[in-house]
Write a protein that holds these residues in place. Sequence first.
Motif, PDB file in Angstrom:
ATOM      1  N   ALA B 247       0.817  -1.222   0.000  1.00 40.90           N
ATOM      2  CA  ALA B 247       0.000   0.000   0.000  1.00 40.90           C
ATOM      3  C   ALA B 247       0.853   1.276   0.000  1.00 40.90           C
ATOM      4  CB  ALA B 247      -0.918  -0.026   1.220  1.00 40.90           C
ATOM      5  N   LEU B 248       2.141   1.146   0.298  1.00 43.92           N
ATOM      6  CA  LEU B 248       3.005   2.342   0.373  1.00 43.92           C
ATOM      7  C   LEU B 248       3.479   2.817  -0.994  1.00 43.92           C
ATOM      8  CD1 LEU B 248       5.313   1.229   3.351  1.00 43.92           C
ATOM      9  CD2 LEU B 248       3.450   2.895   3.461  1.00 43.92           C
ATOM     10  N   PHE B 249       3.354   1.978  -2.002  1.00 42.95           N
ATOM     11  CA  PHE B 249       3.923   2.322  -3.316  1.00 42.95           C
ATOM     12  C   PHE B 249       2.831   2.539  -4.355  1.00 42.95           C
ATOM     13  CE2 PHE B 249       7.126  -0.053  -0.979  1.00 42.95           C
ATOM     14  CZ  PHE B 249       8.200   0.816  -1.065  1.00 42.95           C
ATOM     15  N   HIS B 250       3.150   3.454  -5.269  1.00 46.55           N
ATOM     16  CA  HIS B 250       2.185   3.823  -6.310  1.00 46.55           C
ATOM     17  C   HIS B 250       2.833   3.626  -7.675  1.00 46.55           C
ATOM     18  CE1 HIS B 250       0.224   5.421  -2.825  1.00 46.55           C
ATOM     19  NE2 HIS B 250       1.315   6.143  -2.560  1.00 46.55           N
ATOM     20  N   ALA B 251       1.991   3.658  -8.691  1.00 50.32           N
ATOM     21  CA  ALA B 251       2.488   3.382 -10.046  1.00 50.32           C
ATOM     22  C   ALA B 251       3.677   4.270 -10.410  1.00 50.32           C
ATOM     23  CB  ALA B 251       1.348   3.567 -11.044  1.00 50.32           C
ATOM     24  N   ALA B 252       3.612   5.540 -10.010  1.00 51.75           N
ATOM     25  CA  ALA B 252       4.666   6.490 -10.401  1.00 51.75           C
ATOM     26  C   ALA B 252       6.021   6.132  -9.788  1.00 51.75           C
ATOM     27  CB  ALA B 252       4.261   7.895  -9.974  1.00 51.75           C
ATOM     28  N   ASP B 253       6.013   5.389  -8.689  1.00 55.11           N
ATOM     29  CA  ASP B 253       7.279   5.024  -8.042  1.00 55.11           C
ATOM     30  C   ASP B 253       8.069   3.998  -8.862  1.00 55.11           C
ATOM     31  OD1 ASP B 253       6.813   6.592  -5.734  1.00 55.11           O
ATOM     32  OD2 ASP B 253       5.453   5.029  -4.995  1.00 55.11           O
ATOM     33  N   GLY B 254       7.359   3.235  -9.652  1.00 56.09           N
ATOM     34  CA  GLY B 254       8.042   2.160 -10.390  1.00 56.09           C
ATOM     35  C   GLY B 254       8.531   1.062  -9.460  1.00 56.09           C
ATOM     36  N   ILE B 255       7.897   0.952  -8.321  1.00 53.15           N
ATOM     37  CA  ILE B 255       8.275  -0.067  -7.321  1.00 53.15           C
ATOM     38  C   ILE B 255       7.010  -0.861  -6.984  1.00 53.15           C
ATOM     39  CG2 ILE B 255       9.119  -0.458  -4.962  1.00 53.15           C
ATOM     40  CD1 ILE B 255      10.491   2.377  -5.267  1.00 53.15           C
ATOM     41  N   VAL B 256       7.125  -2.153  -6.944  1.00 55.01           N
ATOM     42  CA  VAL B 256       5.932  -2.952  -6.653  1.00 55.01           C
ATOM     43  C   VAL B 256       6.248  -4.049  -5.631  1.00 55.01           C
ATOM     44  CG1 VAL B 256       6.331  -4.470  -8.643  1.00 55.01           C
ATOM     45  CG2 VAL B 256       4.037  -4.295  -7.691  1.00 55.01           C
ATOM     46  N   VAL B 257       5.302  -4.222  -4.728  1.00 51.41           N
ATOM     47  CA  VAL B 257       5.369  -5.323  -3.759  1.00 51.41           C
ATOM     48  C   VAL B 257       4.240  -6.280  -4.156  1.00 51.41           C
ATOM     49  CG1 VAL B 257       5.089  -5.944  -1.334  1.00 51.41           C
ATOM     50  CG2 VAL B 257       6.282  -3.826  -1.954  1.00 51.41           C
ATOM     51  N   PRO B 258       4.497  -7.559  -4.286  1.00 50.49           N
ATOM     52  CA  PRO B 258       3.472  -8.474  -4.789  1.00 50.49           C
ATOM     53  C   PRO B 258       2.207  -8.508  -3.926  1.00 50.49           C
ATOM     54  CG  PRO B 258       5.584  -9.587  -4.582  1.00 50.49           C
ATOM     55  CD  PRO B 258       5.743  -8.240  -3.948  1.00 50.49           C
ATOM     56  N   ARG B 259       1.089  -8.661  -4.608  1.00 50.68           N
ATOM     57  CA  ARG B 259      -0.188  -8.795  -3.926  1.00 50.68           C
ATOM     58  C   ARG B 259      -0.276 -10.179  -3.263  1.00 50.68           C
ATOM     59  NH1 ARG B 259      -5.529  -9.690  -7.614  1.00 50.68           N
ATOM     60  NH2 ARG B 259      -6.958 -10.251  -5.940  1.00 50.68           N
ATOM     61  N   CYS B 326      11.605  -6.065 -13.095  1.00 53.60           N
ATOM     62  CA  CYS B 326      10.490  -6.584 -13.885  1.00 53.60           C
ATOM     63  C   CYS B 326      10.664  -6.228 -15.359  1.00 53.60           C
ATOM     64  CB  CYS B 326       9.173  -6.008 -13.378  1.00 53.60           C
ATOM     65  SG  CYS B 326       8.825  -6.435 -11.674  1.00 53.60           S
ATOM     66  N   ASP B 327      10.003  -7.018 -16.181  1.00 55.14           N
ATOM     67  CA  ASP B 327      10.080  -6.798 -17.627  1.00 55.14           C
ATOM     68  C   ASP B 327       9.575  -5.409 -17.999  1.00 55.14           C
ATOM     69  OD1 ASP B 327      11.009  -9.353 -17.673  1.00 55.14           O
ATOM     70  OD2 ASP B 327       9.110 -10.263 -18.291  1.00 55.14           O
ATOM     71  N   ASP B 328       8.663  -4.865 -17.191  1.00 51.87           N
ATOM     72  CA  ASP B 328       8.138  -3.526 -17.503  1.00 51.87           C
ATOM     73  C   ASP B 328       8.947  -2.410 -16.851  1.00 51.87           C
ATOM     74  OD1 ASP B 328       7.491  -3.784 -14.856  1.00 51.87           O
ATOM     75  OD2 ASP B 328       5.332  -3.865 -15.141  1.00 51.87           O
ATOM     76  N   GLY B 329      10.095  -2.737 -16.292  1.00 55.98           N
ATOM     77  CA  GLY B 329      10.988  -1.731 -15.730  1.00 55.98           C
ATOM     78  C   GLY B 329      10.778  -1.464 -14.251  1.00 55.98           C
ATOM     79  N   ARG B 330       9.723  -2.006 -13.671  1.00 59.64           N
ATOM     80  CA  ARG B 330       9.494  -1.777 -12.242  1.00 59.64           C
ATOM     81  C   ARG B 330      10.480  -2.607 -11.407  1.00 59.64           C
ATOM     82  NH1 ARG B 330       3.430  -3.278 -11.130  1.00 59.64           N
ATOM     83  NH2 ARG B 330       4.085  -5.071 -12.363  1.00 59.64           N
ATOM     84  N   LEU B 331      10.650  -2.151 -10.183  1.00 57.45           N
ATOM     85  CA  LEU B 331      11.454  -2.941  -9.241  1.00 57.45           C
ATOM     86  C   LEU B 331      10.493  -3.720  -8.352  1.00 57.45           C
ATOM     87  CD1 LEU B 331      14.342  -3.437  -7.822  1.00 57.45           C
ATOM     88  CD2 LEU B 331      13.480  -1.790  -6.139  1.00 57.45           C
ATOM     89  N   GLY B 332      10.636  -5.017  -8.325  1.00 57.87           N
ATOM     90  CA  GLY B 332       9.821  -5.838  -7.435  1.00 57.87           C
ATOM     91  C   GLY B 332      10.586  -6.104  -6.148  1.00 57.87           C
ATOM     92  N   VAL B 333       9.955  -5.831  -5.009  1.00 54.86           N
ATOM     93  CA  VAL B 333      10.554  -6.142  -3.708  1.00 54.86           C
ATOM     94  C   VAL B 333       9.779  -7.340  -3.164  1.00 54.86           C
ATOM     95  CG1 VAL B 333      11.247  -5.223  -1.467  1.00 54.86           C
ATOM     96  CG2 VAL B 333      10.991  -3.677  -3.411  1.00 54.86           C
ATOM     97  N   LEU B 334      10.491  -8.457  -2.979  1.00 51.03           N
ATOM     98  CA  LEU B 334       9.775  -9.720  -2.882  1.00 51.03           C
ATOM     99  C   LEU B 334       9.555 -10.285  -1.480  1.00 51.03           C
ATOM    100  CD1 LEU B 334      11.345 -11.618  -5.902  1.00 51.03           C
ATOM    101  CD2 LEU B 334       9.314 -10.190  -5.865  1.00 51.03           C
ATOM    102  N   ASP B 335      10.534 -10.243  -0.650  1.00 56.39           N
ATOM    103  CA  ASP B 335      10.473 -11.050   0.568  1.00 56.39           C
ATOM    104  C   ASP B 335      10.302 -10.164   1.798  1.00 56.39           C
ATOM    105  OD1 ASP B 335      10.958 -12.812   2.697  1.00 56.39           O
ATOM    106  OD2 ASP B 335      12.150 -14.105   1.403  1.00 56.39           O
ATOM    107  N   PHE B 336       9.228 -10.386   2.522  1.00 56.79           N
ATOM    108  CA  PHE B 336       8.970  -9.554   3.702  1.00 56.79           C
ATOM    109  C   PHE B 336       8.897 -10.392   4.979  1.00 56.79           C
ATOM    110  CE2 PHE B 336       8.329  -5.159   2.434  1.00 56.79           C
ATOM    111  CZ  PHE B 336       8.451  -5.294   1.060  1.00 56.79           C
ATOM    112  N   GLY B 337       9.666 -11.452   4.989  1.00 58.07           N
ATOM    113  CA  GLY B 337       9.665 -12.307   6.164  1.00 58.07           C
ATOM    114  C   GLY B 337      10.553 -11.766   7.268  1.00 58.07           C
ATOM    115  N   PHE B 338      11.578 -11.027   6.895  1.00 55.59           N
ATOM    116  CA  PHE B 338      12.585 -10.597   7.868  1.00 55.59           C
ATOM    117  C   PHE B 338      12.571  -9.071   7.955  1.00 55.59           C
ATOM    118  CE2 PHE B 338      17.069 -10.751   9.567  1.00 55.59           C
ATOM    119  CZ  PHE B 338      16.767 -11.572  10.636  1.00 55.59           C
ATOM    120  N   ILE B 339      11.590  -8.559   8.662  1.00 55.19           N
ATOM    121  CA  ILE B 339      11.379  -7.122   8.769  1.00 55.19           C
ATOM    122  C   ILE B 339      11.544  -6.714  10.234  1.00 55.19           C
ATOM    123  CG2 ILE B 339       9.547  -5.363   8.702  1.00 55.19           C
ATOM    124  CD1 ILE B 339      10.404  -5.980   5.952  1.00 55.19           C
ATOM    125  N   VAL B 340      12.213  -5.580  10.471  1.00 55.93           N
ATOM    126  CA  VAL B 340      12.246  -5.049  11.831  1.00 55.93           C
ATOM    127  C   VAL B 340      11.154  -3.991  11.929  1.00 55.93           C
ATOM    128  CG1 VAL B 340      13.615  -3.856  13.576  1.00 55.93           C
ATOM    129  CG2 VAL B 340      14.739  -5.408  11.966  1.00 55.93           C
TER     130      VAL B 340
END
Lengths: 200, 483
Positions: B247-259, B326-340
């Motif tokens: 929810a923190l990222f928007h299309a303009a950021d070019g950053i995506v966290v998987p649904r 990603c193929d469309d140029g976005r950066l995917g941030v994938l793993d959120f298991g180890f978060i402080v």
Amino acid sequence: MRITAEEKNATRRRILDAAVELFRTHGFDATTTRDIARAAEIATGTLFNYFDTKEAIIGQLASESFGKARLAFAKQELQAGLDEELFALVVAELRQLKLLRKFITPLLETVLCPLASARRPGMDHSLRVEHLELVVGIAKRHGITEISPVSIQMYWSIYIGVLAFWAEDQSPKQEDTLALLDQSLRMFAAWLLNSAGESQ
Amino acid sequence: MALNVSELLTALPQETDEITTPVVTGVPALLSRASYQPVPVGRIRRLTALGTLQAKIAAAYLFHWLRGWFKSSDDNQRLLAETHWRTALRVLDSMTYLRGAVMKIGQTLANFPDIAPVAFVDTLERLHFDAPPMHWSLLREMVHNELEDDPESRFASFDKQAFAAASLGQVHRARLFSGDEVAVKIQYPGIARSIEADFRNLFLFLLPARLSKDWDSTKDQFDDLRRRLELETDYELEAANLQKARALFHAADGIVVPRVFTQFSTGRILTMERLEGVHITQFMARNPSQEERNNIAKKIVRAWYRLMYSGRMLYVDFHPGNFLICDDGRLGVLDFGFIVPLDDTEWEWFRKIDRPLTTGLREDRLPILKAWSDIGDDETERLRLNDEYAEWSWLSRYRGGEFDFSNEAEFRRGINLFTEMVRRRYSRARPNTPTIARGQFAWWSILFQLKAKVDVRSIAEEEIKATGWDRSEYTPREVQEVQ
């Protein structure tokens, strides 16, 4: 009055259903044949026309579950390693035996136990034989044409051990049993394949 | 390479009193034991069950090495310890059921190449990427247990082969009946509870450090790491983190966290949107331009600060495999298991250190470092090293302007400083410090790998401004001072 085969089957079914319910509610040890007969709405003496003992009832229930499991296993398309195929066979059985999990121990001590069948030569050990025949068939599919009695005994120790562990498994959704089964069968399959390789 | 077990046994150190179970020999004995024992989730059982001999050797060598680490910096001893490690890790490599914690520790240590011997890191890398997979039948059963149906019925399609190994399980491609392409992460059965046992074992190996003044602090840090690893096994928590981060990222950021597809997720299975793209190593193999590399690096930096300042989540799992171009140029941030998670207490610390560490001035840094690491006035050397390390950590941030992360000497300086702190046993600090340090090194390591040039300060300032945090009272002054 002559009782038809259909009526016999219906009575047999009622006994089995009543027994499962009572075992689940009160436990195997606390349930008597008298309780089962009463729940099945038959005389206690009549029950013995169908089953000699409580263990025989459990044996019949298990036999039905094993039968369903083997059908399910036969339908699976497996192009897998030896350990995986053995694993698939055992978990298919565990799925079907799930309702009996809490009171499977008597089965392990009787019809599935080689020592018990040695003590009582008349005991039906078809469950064990049928399972082992499947294991031998799986091994053959993986190029192991001869399995020694020692190997069979080793496999059976693992199998009974896993069932015994499963009966008491307190882990969420009995996940520890899956891990134990996976690791045990990997070890056994590796040893068996290795032994077969050495003997050739 | 085959182990010569008798040689190893002869060479074993004698400090393994805690692990006295006799070695099981011969297949019959092994089989009869294994068939009646529970899955090795108990502490001693995990050391003595299936891999009895190997575990004993590995434990002894681990013990020996850690003793060397904490008690002596003598080069000969260190070399000897490295030899031990190489042997031990080959053995650990075969212990599939120790996958959980061993691999996470490995990933942490792999960020410190000068601390952990090269051979050790190599072995751990293999542990991470080549972990023995769950076969289809086991996987199928896990899906059945967790999602109450077989994968063939629950999913429109499900790849039998894993496409990625996760430290606690593996990831499979699948398609939902809705048509969504997903990645399904499945945890190895029993691994979650095994982590606790792993940590008790490792704690045992750290016993020699009790002699050190920093023991209490080390213990707290270890507990912190253990707690975080335990949380990492909870896929429901990871799903919540993913949803919050997305929810923190928007299309303009070019950053995506998987649904996350919650109806296909449980504590042991996590079903996420599958992003198509390449990992950083594959991206670099294409020989991208400086601009392309900078763009990716900027997104990584922005993602990190966005998560920290807007999400109050410190992303420390900077494994290259956790980022996807990603193929469309976005950066995917994938793993959120180890978060402080930065709760109010942690956030107060982050608020307090923000100014002192971003001015670039030593006199600003020292008081906060003394507080963070509980450094007394008479501990001048400890303070000096802590200060130099903090200065290095925040260098790109306080200096401003385009920072060149391809400078190997600068990266190495940070590693050397950290190594020196470890060698001197300067481990006293707030409990989450090792986790944060891990994140810092890995963050730098990825930007170094990208050979990127990034204005870290301006991105950080933009992200802070977006939160409404008013820092007007000190920002202009420090910018002048630094310039």
